[in-house]
Write a protein that holds these residues in place. Structure first.
Motif, PDB file in Angstrom:
ATOM      1  N   ALA A 115     -48.983  26.443 -44.984  1.00  0.00           N
ATOM      2  CA  ALA A 115     -49.558  27.253 -44.204  1.00  0.00           C
ATOM      3  C   ALA A 115     -49.863  28.072 -42.877  1.00  0.00           C
ATOM      4  O   ALA A 115     -49.589  28.081 -41.936  1.00  0.00           O
ATOM      5  N   ALA A 116     -51.042  26.852 -42.639  1.00  0.00           N
ATOM      6  CA  ALA A 116     -52.315  26.706 -41.750  1.00  0.00           C
ATOM      7  C   ALA A 116     -51.812  25.963 -41.003  1.00  0.00           C
ATOM      8  O   ALA A 116     -51.462  25.904 -39.418  1.00  0.00           O
ATOM      9  N   MET A 117     -51.354  25.484 -41.301  1.00  0.00           N
ATOM     10  CA  MET A 117     -50.364  23.590 -39.957  1.00  0.00           C
ATOM     11  C   MET A 117     -49.367  24.237 -39.507  1.00  0.00           C
ATOM     12  O   MET A 117     -48.758  24.422 -38.829  1.00  0.00           O
ATOM     13  N   ALA A 118     -48.862  25.186 -40.610  1.00  0.00           N
ATOM     14  CA  ALA A 118     -47.363  25.971 -40.114  1.00  0.00           C
ATOM     15  C   ALA A 118     -47.845  26.726 -38.506  1.00  0.00           C
ATOM     16  O   ALA A 118     -47.004  27.077 -37.489  1.00  0.00           O
ATOM     17  N   HIS A 119     -48.155  27.597 -39.046  1.00  0.00           N
ATOM     18  CA  HIS A 119     -49.223  28.138 -38.329  1.00  0.00           C
ATOM     19  C   HIS A 119     -49.395  28.327 -37.281  1.00  0.00           C
ATOM     20  O   HIS A 119     -49.262  28.607 -35.569  1.00  0.00           O
ATOM     21  N   HIS A 120     -50.045  26.387 -36.921  1.00  0.00           N
ATOM     22  CA  HIS A 120     -51.434  26.206 -35.584  1.00  0.00           C
ATOM     23  C   HIS A 120     -49.424  25.311 -35.061  1.00  0.00           C
ATOM     24  O   HIS A 120     -49.858  25.015 -33.937  1.00  0.00           O
ATOM     25  N   ALA A 121     -48.284  25.233 -35.665  1.00  0.00           N
ATOM     26  CA  ALA A 121     -47.877  24.478 -35.105  1.00  0.00           C
ATOM     27  C   ALA A 121     -46.742  25.021 -33.873  1.00  0.00           C
ATOM     28  O   ALA A 121     -46.774  25.287 -33.115  1.00  0.00           O
ATOM     29  N   ARG A 122     -46.564  27.277 -34.526  1.00  0.00           N
ATOM     30  CA  ARG A 122     -45.964  28.090 -34.445  1.00  0.00           C
ATOM     31  C   ARG A 122     -46.816  28.538 -33.265  1.00  0.00           C
ATOM     32  O   ARG A 122     -46.522  27.986 -31.590  1.00  0.00           O
ATOM     33  N   ALA A 123     -48.440  28.255 -32.865  1.00  0.00           N
ATOM     34  CA  ALA A 123     -49.049  28.808 -32.165  1.00  0.00           C
ATOM     35  C   ALA A 123     -48.988  27.329 -30.536  1.00  0.00           C
ATOM     36  O   ALA A 123     -48.839  27.881 -29.328  1.00  0.00           O
ATOM     37  N   TRP A 124     -49.105  25.732 -31.047  1.00  0.00           N
ATOM     38  CA  TRP A 124     -48.376  25.087 -29.973  1.00  0.00           C
ATOM     39  C   TRP A 124     -47.423  25.190 -29.509  1.00  0.00           C
ATOM     40  O   TRP A 124     -47.308  25.060 -28.416  1.00  0.00           O
ATOM     41  N   ALA A 125     -46.396  25.708 -30.112  1.00  0.00           N
ATOM     42  CA  ALA A 125     -44.829  25.246 -29.928  1.00  0.00           C
ATOM     43  C   ALA A 125     -44.747  27.110 -28.397  1.00  0.00           C
ATOM     44  O   ALA A 125     -43.741  27.217 -27.819  1.00  0.00           O
TER      45      ALA A 125
END
Length: 868
Positions: free
Chosen positions: A78-88
Motif C-alpha cells: 500500500a505504501a508503494m502504491a501511495h508513493h507511485a501516486r505521489a510521484w505521478a
C-alpha cells in the motif's frame, strides 16, 4: 439562360478551353502536393521521434537505501502504491500526457550464488507487474507469509523456466546466496514461470526476470546475472536485515506515439522540471529521476534541426517551381486573351469591364481545381495536416487568378494590342535593370545572413522563411543574369551559324531570339527546377559519402571481431571462413600509465602497415608512423620519450615526437589511446580485436572462428545509418523533390510547346512554301527550344551543385554521419544520367508536338494562300 451560355465570355472560355484545362490540372496537382508533401514530412518527423526514444522509453524514479532506513517509508505494498501516486502527481502536464501508470518494484543488489560453477549473480525482486504477467509451468508463486512463519531463514522465490533449464534447477531447490552488505541468504524455488506474452513491451526493460544475462566483471571475467521474483512477505523478510541495500523503483513508461516532433522540446523541458521536483520531495529517502529520455530527445532535436534546415531549402525551392509553373500557365492564358481584350478595349470597354471577367475566367478553372486538390490531399492521409498547406493553396490560387487581371492593365491604349516585347533584342529599361540589381542584392544579403546565423537559431531554424527563400532568391538572381546574357550568346552564335549550310540553325536561333516577354518565365522555372535537382543530388551524394566514411571509421574494416583474449590459432581460423580475404590482429591493453601521470591510457598493439594495406579507406591512421598517440594521450605522455606499463606486460617505450591520430576503430572519440607496433606487446590474457577484410561475411561465423565475444560488420553499421528514420525522411524528401522538380520542368516545356504550337505551325507552313522540308521542320523545333533548355538547365544545375557550399552551415549533416562532415561533391552517375534523360525527353516532346500539329489538315500552305 441561352443568352448567358452564348455570352462573349462563355464563347471565349470555349475558344480557350485547352489552356484553361491545363491551368486547372496544374492547380490540382500543385494543391495535392501542397497538402501531401508537408504532411508526409511531418509524419516522418513523428516516426523518427518515436524511434529516437528506444524500444522501452521510461521515466524512472529511483532510490537506493538500506533496509533499516527505507522500511519506515515503504513498509508494504500500500505504501508503494501511495508513493507511485505521489510521484505521478509531480509529473508536469507535458510529461504526464506522455507517460502511463507507474510500475513500482523493489530489488536487492545482485548476490553471488555459492557453488563450484561459473560465477552467477541473482537479484531478488518484488515486482507486482511481473507477477501479473507470467504463467507457471511448474510449482506456484512464492508465498512468504510472515518473517517468522515457516522457515524464517529462507525466502521463497520463483525463477524463469529458461534459468532453471540452463542451470538444472527444479521446484524445491535451494540457492545459497551471499550479500556483501547483509551476509548469507538462502532462497527456495517454489515455481518456474514463463511470460504470458513474450512480445509485451513490459519485458524489454526486465530481461533478467525472463532469462540469465551475461555481464562482464572486468579483467576478462564474466558472470551470469538473473532476477528471481518474490512477494510482499519476501520483501518483509529481506528488509529484516537492516544492512541490506534495496533499490526502490517507480517506473513510468513513455508512450512512443505520445511524443512527436512538436512535443519533443516541451517533453525534454518537463523532464528537467520533474528532476527538480523529485529531488525536493520530503517524507521519503532521497530519490532521483533516472531516464535516457532527455539525452534521446536532445539528440533527436539536433537531427530534427538539421532536417528542417536542409529540407527547408529543398521544399522552398520546390514551392517556387510549382508557383512558377502555375503563373506561367496563367500568363500563357493571359497572352492568348490579349487579342480579344485589345479588340474589346478598342471598342470602348473600360479596364474594370475587362479585368473582372478575365479574372473570373481563370477562377472557373483554378478555384474548383484548388478545392478538389486540397480535398484529395487530405483524403490521401499522408500524415497530420499542416496549417501552412491551406494557406499555400489559397495564396497560389489567388495569385493565379489575379494574373489575367494584371494582363488587362497592359491594354491601357488600343495601340498596345499586338505589341510584343522581345527580351533578346533591344536595350533593357531602367526599371528592369533596377529590378535585376535588387534581386542580386537580396540574394547576396540572404546568403550572408544565412551563413552568419547557421543552424544556431534553435530548433525552429528550418522553418525560418529566410532558409526557404535563399534558393529562390539565388535562382531569381541567376535567372536575371542569364536573361541579361542570353541575347549576347545568341548574337555570338549567329555569325557561326551563318557559315553553315542550310537555314535551320540560323532560323532556329532567330526564332529563339524573338520570344515574347512571357518567355522569360519558362527559363526561370526551368533554372530553378534544375537547381533543386542538382542540390538534392549533391546533398544526397554527400550524405552517402559521409555515412560510408563513418561506417569505415567505426568498424575499421569490412568486419571487426572482439575477443576476451588473443588466441594463437584465431587468425588461421578466421582466414578459413568463407569470404575472408585478409585478417590483421590487434592486442588491446587497457589501463596503462606513465610513471609521472596515473591517468589511464588504452594501449593498442597492431601492425599498422598491414592494417593500412587491409583497409586503406579507413579515416584516422596517417600514412606514416609506427607509434601514434591520440590528443588526450599526448597530453598525458608529454613531448619527450615516455614509458607505458601496467601489471602483466613489459614496459613499452614511446619515442619523442610520436605521431598523432584523431580516431581509431573501436576507441571513443576524444579518448586517451596509444598505437604501438604489434611486437611491442607479447603478453596474453588481454582483450583482442581482429580486423577482417572480405565480402559476404557472416558475423556468427566470424565470432565462432575467433572464439569472440562480438562481431560487427561494416555493412550492418552502414545499413543502420541509412535506414535511420530521420535519414529516411531526408532521403525520401530529396528523391521525391528531385522527381517533382523534374516533372514540373517537363510540364513547363510541354505547356510552352503546346500553347505556342498553333502559331508555330503557321510560321513553319509559310517556310514550307520556301522549300523547308518536314525533317528540317523537326530539326527547327529542336533548335528553337535548345537555347532556353541549355541555358536554364546548365545554369540551374551549376547553382544546385554550388548551393550546399553557398549555404554553408545550414547543410550540416554530421548528426547523420557520426560526426563526419558530409562534404558536397559532384553527384553520382545516376543524377547526371537523369539530367541528360530529362533534356532528351524535352527534345522529344518538342519533336512530338511539332509532328502532332504538323499532321493537322491545312497545316501546309500553297503559293498564293493568305494567312487565316
Amino acid at each position: 439562360m441561352t443568352r448567358l451560355l452564348n455570352g462573349p465570355w462563355t464563347r471565349l472560355a470555349r475558344a480557350h478551353w485547352a489552356p484553361l484545362a491545363a491551368l486547372g490540372v496544374l492547380t490540382l496537382l500543385t494543391a495535392v502536393l501542397a497538402v501531401t508533401l508537408p504532411a508526409s514530412t511531418a509524419a516522418g518527423y513523428d516516426r523518427a521521434a518515436a524511434a529516437a526514444l528506444g524500444p522501452a522509453p521510461a521515466v524512472r524514479v529511483e532510490g537506493k537505501a538500506r533496509a533499516d532506513a527505507a522500511t519506515a517509508a515503504v513498509p508494504n505494498g500500500a505504501a508503494m502504491a501511495h508513493h507511485a501516486r505521489a510521484w505521478a502527481s509531480l509529473l508536469p502536464p507535458d510529461l504526464a500526457e506522455a507517460t502511463g501508470p507507474g510500475q513500482p518494484s523493489i530489488t536487492t543488489d545482485p548476490m553471488a550464488v555459492t557453488g563450484d560453477h561459473r560465477p552467477r549473480l541473482v537479484a531478488l525482486s518484488w515486482d507486482p507487474g511481473s507477477a501479473d504477467r507470467v504463467e507457471y509451468v511448474a510449482g506456484g508463486p512464492p508465498l512468504n507469509k510472515s518473517p517468522t512463519g515457516g522457515d524464517a531463514g529462507v525466502v521463497d522465490v520463483a525463477v524463469s523456466q529458461r534459468y532453471a533449464d540452463r542451470f538444472g534447477h527444479r521446484v524445491g531447490d535451494r540457492l545459497d546466496l551471499t550479500d556483501e552488505a547483509a551476509g548469507p541468504l538462502r532462497a527456495r524455488i517454489t515455481g518456474l514461470y514463463r511470460p504470458e506474452d513474450p512480445a509485451d513491451p513490459y519485458w524489454t526493460a526486465r530481461e533478467q526476470v525472463l532469462r540469465p544475462m551475461t555481464r562482464s566483471l572486468g579483467l576478462g571475467g564474466e558472470a551470469d546475472v538473473a532476477a528471481a521474483l518474490t512477494d510482499q512477505g519476501g520483501y518483509t523478510r529481506l528488509a529484516a536485515a537492516p544492512d541490506r541495500r534495496l533499490t526502490y523503483t517507480w517506473r513510468f513508461p513513455v508512450q512512443p506515439d505520445a511524443v512527436g516532433a512538436g512535443d519533443a522540446a516541451a517533453t525534454a523541458a518537463a523532464l528537467e522540471a520533474y528532476r527538480t521536483a523529485v529531488e525536493g520531495r520530503t517524507g521519503i529517502f532521497p530519490c532521483a529521476v533516472e531516464s535516457s529520455l532527455g539525452d534521446d530527445l536532445a539528440a533527436y532535436a539536433g537531427r530534427l534541426r538539421t532536417a528542417r534546415s536542409v529540407l527547408g531549402l529543398a521544399v522552398g525551392g520546390l514551392a517556387a517551381v510549382a508557383a512558377g509553373v502555375l503563373l506561367l500557365a496563367a500568363g500563357l492564358l493571359a497572352d492568348r486573351l490579349r487579342p480579344p481584350l485589345a479588340a474589346m478595349r478598342a471598342r470602348g470597354a473600360s479596364l474594370p469591364q475587362l479585368a473582372a471577367p478575365a479574372c473570373a475566367l481563370a477562377a472557373v478553372a483554378v478555384l474548383p481545381a484548388a478545392a478538389l486538390g486540397y480535398a484529395a490531399g487530405r483524403l490521401l492521409d499522408a500524415g497530420p495536416p499542416q496549417d501552412a498547406s491551406a494557406s499555400a493553396v489559397a495564396a497560389l490560387a489567388a495569385l493565379t487568378v489575379a494574373v489575367p487581371g494584371a494582363a488587362v492593365l497592359r491594354e491601357r491604349t488600343p495601340s498596345a494590342a499586338g505589341r510584343d516585347s522581345e527580351p533578346a533584342a533591344g536595350r533593357p529599361s531602367r526599371r528592369r535593370l533596377v529590378l535585376d540589381g535588387l534581386l542580386v542584392a537580396l540574394a547576396a544579403i540572404g546568403v550572408a545572413l544565412l551563413r552568419r546565423r547557421g543552424t544556431d537559431a534553435g530548433a525552429d531554424a528550418g522553418a525560418d522563411p529566410l532558409v526557404a527563400a535563399v534558393p529562390v532568391l539565388l535562382g531569381a538572381a541567376l535567372g536575371a543574369l542569364v536573361l541579361r546574357g542570353y541575347p549576347y550568346l545568341l548574337r555570338a552564335a549567329g555569325p557561326l551559324l551563318r557559315r553553315r549550310p542550310g537555314a535551320v540553325a540560323f532560323l532556329g536561333l532567330a526564332r529563339a531570339a524573338r520570344q515574347s516577354a512571357i518567355g522569360a518565365l519558362p527559363l526561370a522555372v526551368l533554372l530553378l527546377a534544375a537547381a533543386m535537382a542538382g542540390f538534392t543530388a549533391t546533398v544526397d551524394a554527400g550524405l552517402q559519402r559521409g555515412q560510408d566514411r563513418a561506417a569505415w571509421s567505426r568498424v575499421g574494416a569490412d568486419a571487426r571481431v572482439s575477443a576476451d583474449r588473443l588466441r594463437s590459432d584465431a587468425v588461421a581460423r578466421l582466414r578459413a571462413v568463407d569470404g575472408v580475404t585478409g585478417v590483421v590482429p590487434a592486442r588491446i591493453v587497457p589501463g596503462v600509465t606513465t610513471g609521472d601521470d596515473p591517468a589511464p591510457i588504452t594501449l593498442i598493439a597492431v601492425d599498422l602497415d598491414a592494417y593500412r594495406d587491409l583497409a586503406p579507406g579507413v579515416p584516422g591512421p596517417p600514412a606514416t608512423g609506427g607509434t601514434l598517440l591520440s590528443p588526450a594521450a599526448a597530453d598525458i605522455v608529454g613531448s619527450g620519450p615516455a614509458t607505458l606499463g601496467r601489471y602483466g606486460i613489459d614496459d613499452v617505450r614511446v619515442p619523442a615526437g610520436a605521431g598523432r591520430v584523431e580516431r581509431f576503430p573501436g576507441q571513443t572519440a576524444g579518448g586517451a589511446f596509444a598505437i604501438v607496433p604489434y611486437g611491442d606487446v607479447t603478453a596474453d590474457g588481454f582483450p583482442a580485436e581482429y580486423f577482417v577484410a572480405g565480402t559476404g561475411l557472416d558475423a556468427a561465423a566470424l565470432r565462432a572462428a575467433a572464439h569472440g565475444t562480438g562481431a560487427e560488420l561494416r555493412a550492418d553499421v552502414l545499413r543502420d545509418m541509412t535506414d535511420a528514420p530521420m535519414v529516411t525522411v531526408v532521403h525520401r524528401t530529396f528523391s521525391g523533390g528531385a522527381l517533382i522538380a523534374a516533372a514540373f520542368g517537363l510540364l513547363t516545356v510541354l505547356l510552352v510547346l503546346i500553347v505556342g504550337a498553333r502559331a508555330r505551325a503557321e510560321t513553319v507552313a509559310r517556310l514550307r512554301v520556301l522549300g523547308l522540308g518536314r525533317r528540317q521542320g523537326r530539326a527547327l523545333a529542336l533548335v528553337e527550344i535548345a537555347p532556353v533548355l541549355l541555358c536554364a538547365t546548365g545554369a540551374g544545375w551549376a547553382l544546385g551543385l554550388l548551393l550546399p557550399v553557398i549555404t554553408g552551415p545550414v547543410v550540416d549533416l554530421r548528426p547523420y554521419t557520426g560526426g563526419f562532415a558530409a562534404t558536397a561533391h559532384f553527384p553520382g552517375a545516376a543524377a547526371t544520367l537523369g539530367l541528360l534523360a530529362a533534356l532528351l525527353l524535352a527534345g522529344t516532346a518538342a519533336v512530338l508536338v511539332d509532328r502532332a500539329f504538323d499532321a493537322r489538315r491545312g497545316a501546309d500552305r500553297r503559293t498564293g494562300d493568305r494567312p487565316a
